[in-house]
Motif scaffolding. Structure first.
Motif, PDB file in Angstrom:
ATOM      1  N   UNK A 149       0.754  -1.060  -0.131  1.00 11.17           N
ATOM      2  CA  UNK A 149       0.009   0.035  -0.127  1.00 11.17           C
ATOM      3  C   UNK A 149       0.973   1.197  -0.159  1.00 11.17           C
ATOM      4  N   UNK A 150       0.212   2.237  -0.669  1.00  8.97           N
ATOM      5  CA  UNK A 150       1.226   3.488  -0.764  1.00  8.97           C
ATOM      6  C   UNK A 150       0.038   4.932  -0.295  1.00  8.97           C
ATOM      7  N   UNK A 151       0.504   5.325   0.820  1.00  6.90           N
ATOM      8  CA  UNK A 151      -0.597   6.662   1.073  1.00  6.90           C
ATOM      9  C   UNK A 151      -0.364   7.896   0.193  1.00  6.90           C
ATOM     10  N   UNK A 152      -1.471   8.249  -0.450  1.00  9.18           N
ATOM     11  CA  UNK A 152      -1.284   9.137  -1.228  1.00  9.18           C
ATOM     12  C   UNK A 152      -1.855  10.467  -1.068  1.00  9.18           C
ATOM     13  N   UNK A 153      -2.493  10.524   0.084  1.00  3.68           N
ATOM     14  CA  UNK A 153      -3.010  11.703   0.794  1.00  3.68           C
ATOM     15  C   UNK A 153      -3.546  11.142   2.282  1.00  3.68           C
ATOM     16  N   UNK A 154      -3.424  12.292   3.190  1.00  2.00           N
ATOM     17  CA  UNK A 154      -3.817  12.124   4.683  1.00  2.00           C
ATOM     18  C   UNK A 154      -4.243  13.191   5.041  1.00  2.00           C
ATOM     19  N   UNK A 155      -5.212  13.097   6.074  1.00  2.00           N
ATOM     20  CA  UNK A 155      -5.769  14.283   6.859  1.00  2.00           C
ATOM     21  C   UNK A 155      -5.866  14.222   8.223  1.00  2.00           C
ATOM     22  N   UNK A 156      -5.405  14.825   9.145  1.00  2.00           N
ATOM     23  CA  UNK A 156      -5.727  14.722  10.492  1.00  2.00           C
ATOM     24  C   UNK A 156      -6.044  16.132  11.124  1.00  2.00           C
ATOM     25  N   UNK A 157      -7.216  16.209  11.825  1.00  2.00           N
ATOM     26  CA  UNK A 157      -7.560  17.628  12.481  1.00  2.00           C
ATOM     27  C   UNK A 157      -8.021  17.460  13.688  1.00  2.00           C
ATOM     28  N   UNK A 158      -7.664  18.019  14.562  1.00  2.00           N
ATOM     29  CA  UNK A 158      -8.256  17.614  16.094  1.00  2.00           C
ATOM     30  C   UNK A 158      -9.046  19.156  16.215  1.00  2.00           C
ATOM     31  N   UNK A 159     -10.387  18.874  16.433  1.00  2.00           N
ATOM     32  CA  UNK A 159     -11.223  20.047  16.411  1.00  2.00           C
ATOM     33  C   UNK A 159     -11.172  20.930  17.766  1.00  2.00           C
ATOM     34  N   UNK A 160     -10.784  20.554  18.950  1.00  2.00           N
ATOM     35  CA  UNK A 160     -10.888  21.239  19.987  1.00  2.00           C
ATOM     36  C   UNK A 160      -9.705  21.874  20.514  1.00  2.00           C
ATOM     37  N   UNK A 161      -8.514  21.939  19.593  1.00  2.00           N
ATOM     38  CA  UNK A 161      -7.518  22.371  20.056  1.00  2.00           C
ATOM     39  C   UNK A 161      -6.570  23.106  19.125  1.00  2.00           C
ATOM     40  N   UNK A 162      -5.716  23.970  19.704  1.00  2.00           N
ATOM     41  CA  UNK A 162      -5.119  24.982  18.718  1.00  2.00           C
ATOM     42  C   UNK A 162      -3.993  24.320  18.205  1.00  2.00           C
ATOM     43  N   UNK A 163      -3.018  23.756  19.183  1.00  2.00           N
ATOM     44  CA  UNK A 163      -1.924  23.275  18.766  1.00  2.00           C
ATOM     45  C   UNK A 163      -2.426  21.780  18.149  1.00  2.00           C
ATOM     46  N   UNK A 164      -1.960  21.351  16.893  1.00  2.00           N
ATOM     47  CA  UNK A 164      -2.309  20.253  16.147  1.00  2.00           C
ATOM     48  C   UNK A 164      -1.320  19.224  16.597  1.00  2.00           C
ATOM     49  N   UNK A 165      -0.962  18.530  17.763  1.00  2.00           N
ATOM     50  CA  UNK A 165      -0.111  17.634  18.071  1.00  2.00           C
ATOM     51  C   UNK A 165       0.165  16.390  17.334  1.00  2.00           C
ATOM     52  N   UNK A 166      -1.018  15.816  17.038  1.00  2.00           N
ATOM     53  CA  UNK A 166      -1.120  14.390  16.456  1.00  2.00           C
ATOM     54  C   UNK A 166      -0.502  14.769  14.938  1.00  2.00           C
ATOM     55  N   UNK A 167      -1.087  15.780  14.250  1.00  2.79           N
ATOM     56  CA  UNK A 167      -0.745  15.953  12.967  1.00  2.79           C
ATOM     57  C   UNK A 167       0.876  16.464  12.796  1.00  2.79           C
ATOM     58  N   UNK A 168       1.452  16.875  13.863  1.00  6.00           N
ATOM     59  CA  UNK A 168       2.750  17.308  13.836  1.00  6.00           C
ATOM     60  C   UNK A 168       3.601  16.034  14.118  1.00  6.00           C
ATOM     61  N   UNK A 169       3.080  14.960  14.682  1.00  4.93           N
ATOM     62  CA  UNK A 169       3.920  13.685  14.886  1.00  4.93           C
ATOM     63  C   UNK A 169       3.827  12.999  13.566  1.00  4.93           C
ATOM     64  N   UNK A 221       8.573  13.781  20.166  1.00  6.40           N
ATOM     65  CA  UNK A 221       8.780  14.803  19.267  1.00  6.40           C
ATOM     66  C   UNK A 221       9.205  16.105  20.199  1.00  6.40           C
ATOM     67  N   UNK A 222       9.717  17.042  20.130  1.00  4.96           N
ATOM     68  CA  UNK A 222      10.050  18.221  20.874  1.00  4.96           C
ATOM     69  C   UNK A 222       8.570  18.992  21.246  1.00  4.96           C
ATOM     70  N   UNK A 223       8.416  19.224  22.255  1.00  3.03           N
ATOM     71  CA  UNK A 223       7.321  19.719  22.670  1.00  3.03           C
ATOM     72  C   UNK A 223       5.830  19.194  22.868  1.00  3.03           C
ATOM     73  N   UNK A 224       6.271  17.912  22.895  1.00  2.00           N
ATOM     74  CA  UNK A 224       4.943  16.743  23.028  1.00  2.00           C
ATOM     75  C   UNK A 224       5.390  16.106  24.230  1.00  2.00           C
ATOM     76  N   UNK A 225       4.495  16.473  25.128  1.00  2.00           N
ATOM     77  CA  UNK A 225       4.455  15.806  26.594  1.00  2.00           C
ATOM     78  C   UNK A 225       4.361  14.247  26.551  1.00  2.00           C
TER      79      UNK A 225
END
Length: 415
Positions: free
Chosen positions: A26-46, A374-378
Motif C-alpha cells: 500500500x502507498x498512502x497518497x493523501x492523509x488528513x488529521x485535524x483535532x477540532x478542539x485544540x489550537x496546537x495540532x499535536x497528532x498532525x505534527x507527529x 517529538x520536541x514539545x510533545x509531553x
C-alpha cells in the motif's frame, strides 16, 4: 500487482499507515488529521515528523473540497464515534445531512462526490458503534450500512479483540471492509453464502480465523429510505440486532456471533516492558500508594451529589498491580500523568511500582519505539495518542489478507 493507493482520514499519529505500509502493498497518497478542539495540532505534527508533510492535510475534513482529495484505491480511517442520526434538508427532500461535526458524513460526501470511487474501504470504530444509540440500539450502524449500500458497496464487519490473536493488548474494535460493486471481491462476495463468507471465505476470516459458529445466523433487510430507517430502526428499544460479525449486501444484513480461533503464541504485558531503562518519574511515591489502592479497590459507599442527594455507589476491585503474564487492559486516553487513577496501568518491577512509559504504551499498540517522541510533545500527550490509536498488528494482518484476496480473485476473474 502494484501497490494500492491509500487515502487515510482521521489519521491520528498514523496507525493505519504503519500497518498498511508494513505489508509493502500500500502507498498512502493523501492523509488528513485535524483535532477540532485544540489550537496546537499535536497528532498532525507527529504524523508529519514521521511521514513527511507531502500530501498531508491538517484542515477540518468538513472544509476540504472533494476535488482536493486525489483518486485512490482504498479509503481508510478510524472515524470518531458520534450520533449518526439523519435529517433531510428543507430545500431537497432527498438531500441527506448528518449533524455538522459528525464526521461519518465527510466520508459519505467524499464517496458520493468522487467520480472514480475507491474500490475498497477499511474503517475502524469502537465496538459500541454496533449498539448505539441506547434508545435505538444499532441504528447508527444500520444508517452507515444502508448509505454504503446506496453508494455501491458491500460490507463485512467483525469485532476484533487484538489479544485474542496473540497481540499484547486487550483492545476490542469493530473493523469493517467495503467492496465496490465494480470489484472482483464484490462479485465473489455476492455469489457466496453469507455464513461461508463470514467464517471461511471472507477477507476478515482469512486474516483472523474463527471457530465454526454453533448458533444460527440472523438476517434482515434495511429499509431503503435513510430518513425513515434512522427514525424507526429498532425503535422498540430491544438489543441491537447486529452481532459481532456480519455482512451487508444489496440491503440485506446477515449477522452471527463468531469466536476467535488462535494458537498458543501470545505476547503479554511483561514482553513490552523497558526493563531498567524506565524513567524515575514513573515510579509511584510511597505517600501516593493508599490513594492508588483506594481507587483500584472495590467500593460500597454512600456518596452525595452537588445538590446534596445521597446515593449508594459500588464498583468491583481491579487487579493491582496489573498482571504481567496476561495481555494488558485497554489503554485509554487518560493513561498519562502522575495523578492516581483507577484506569492507569501500574506494574510491579524490581525497583518498585510504576506507571507505564510512553514507549511501553506504543509497544502495546505495536507502534515502533518512540514513534510519538517529538520536541514539545509531553509524555501525557503521547499517552493520549496511544489511548486513541489502534493496534497496528490488526491493520497489518487485515491489509495483507485484503491484498492477497484482491490478487487471487483478479486472476480468477481474468482467466
Amino acid at each position: 500487482m502494484q501497490q494500492l493507493k491509500v487515502c487515510e482520514l482521521f489519521a491520528g499519529v498514523g496507525g493505519f499507515r504503519l500497518g498498511l505500509e508494513k505489508t509493502g502493498h500500500y502507498n498512502v497518497v493523501w492523509s488528513n488529521q485535524w483535532e477540532p478542539s485544540t489550537k496546537a495540532q499535536h497528532a498532525s505534527l507527529v504524523y508529519e515528523a514521521k511521514f513527511g508533510p507531502k500530501n498531508h492535510s491538517n484542515v477540518n475534513i468538513e472544509e476540504v473540497p472533494t476535488s482536493e482529495v486525489p483518486d485512490h484505491d482504498i479509503l481508510v480511517g478510524g472515524f470518531p464515534c458520534q450520533d449518526y442520526s439523519v435529517a433531510t434538508t428543507l430545500k431537497n427532500s432527498k438531500g441527506l445531512i448528518g449533524k455538522k461535526g459528525v464526521l461519518w458524513w465527510s466520508i459519505h460526501r467524499i464517496l458520493s462526490e468522487k467520480k472514480i470511487k475507491p474500490k475498497y474501504l477499511f474503517l475502524e470504530n469502537v465496538d459500541r458503534l454496533l449498539k448505539s444509540p441506547s434508545n435505538q440500539r444499532g441504528r447508527d450502524f444500520a444508517v452507515m450500512l444502508r448509505s454504503l449500500n446506496d453508494l455501491g458497496y458491500a460490507v463485512e464487519w467483525r469485532v476484533i479483540n487484538a489479544a485474542d490473536y496473540g497481540m499484547p493488548q486487550r483492545r476490542r474494535r469493530v473493523f469493517f471492509l467495503g467492496y465496490h460493486k465494480s470489484t472482483a471481491i464484490y462479485k465473489k462476495f455476492k455469489s457466496s453464502p453469507p455464513k461461508e463468507w463470514l467464517l471461511e471465505q471472507g477477507v476478515i476470516s482469512s486474516a483472523f480465523p474463527t471457530q465454526s459458529a454453533v448458533q444460527n445466523m440472523d438476517s434482515f433487510f434495511l429499509e431503503e429510505n435513510l430518513v425513515s430507517l434512522s427514525d424507526s430502526f429498532n425503535s422498540d428499544k430491544g438489543l441491537s440486532p447486529f452481532l459481532n460479525s456480519g455482512v451487508c449486501i444489496d440491503g440485506k444484513v446477515s449477522t452471527l456471533k463468531s469466536s476467535p480461533s488462535y494458537g498458543e503464541n501470545r505476547t503479554v504485558l511483561s514482553d513490552v516492558l523497558e526493563n531498567g531503562s524506565a524513567s524515575e518519574n514513573l515510579f509511584i511515591p510511597e505517600g501516593d500508594l493508599p490513594k492508588w489502592q483506594y481507587l483500584k479497590g472495590g467500593k460500597k459507599e454512600i456518596r452525595k451529589t452537588k445538590a446534596g442527594f445521597e446515593y449508594n455507589y459500588s464498583e468491583g476491585s481491579m487487579v493491582f498491580p496489573d498482571a504481567l503474564d496476561q495481555p494488558s487492559r485497554t489503554i485509554i486516553t487518560g493513561e498519562g500523568g502522575k495523578s492516581p487513577s483507577r484506569f492507569k496501568h501500574v506494574v510491579q518491577t524490581s525497583a518498585g511500582l510504576r506507571r507505564l512509559s510512553p514507549v511501553e504504551l506504543e509497544r502495546l499498540n505495536m507502534f515502533p519505539d518512540n514513534h510519538t517522541k517529538l520536541d514539545g510533545i509531553s509524555d501525557t500527550k503521547r499517552a493520549f495518542f496511544m489511548g486513541n490509536a489502534l493496534v497496528v498488528g490488526v491493520v497489518e494482518q487485515m491489509g495483507n489478507a485484503l491484498f492477497q484476496k484482491i490478487k487471487n480473485l483478479e486472476k480468477q476473474f481474468q482467466s
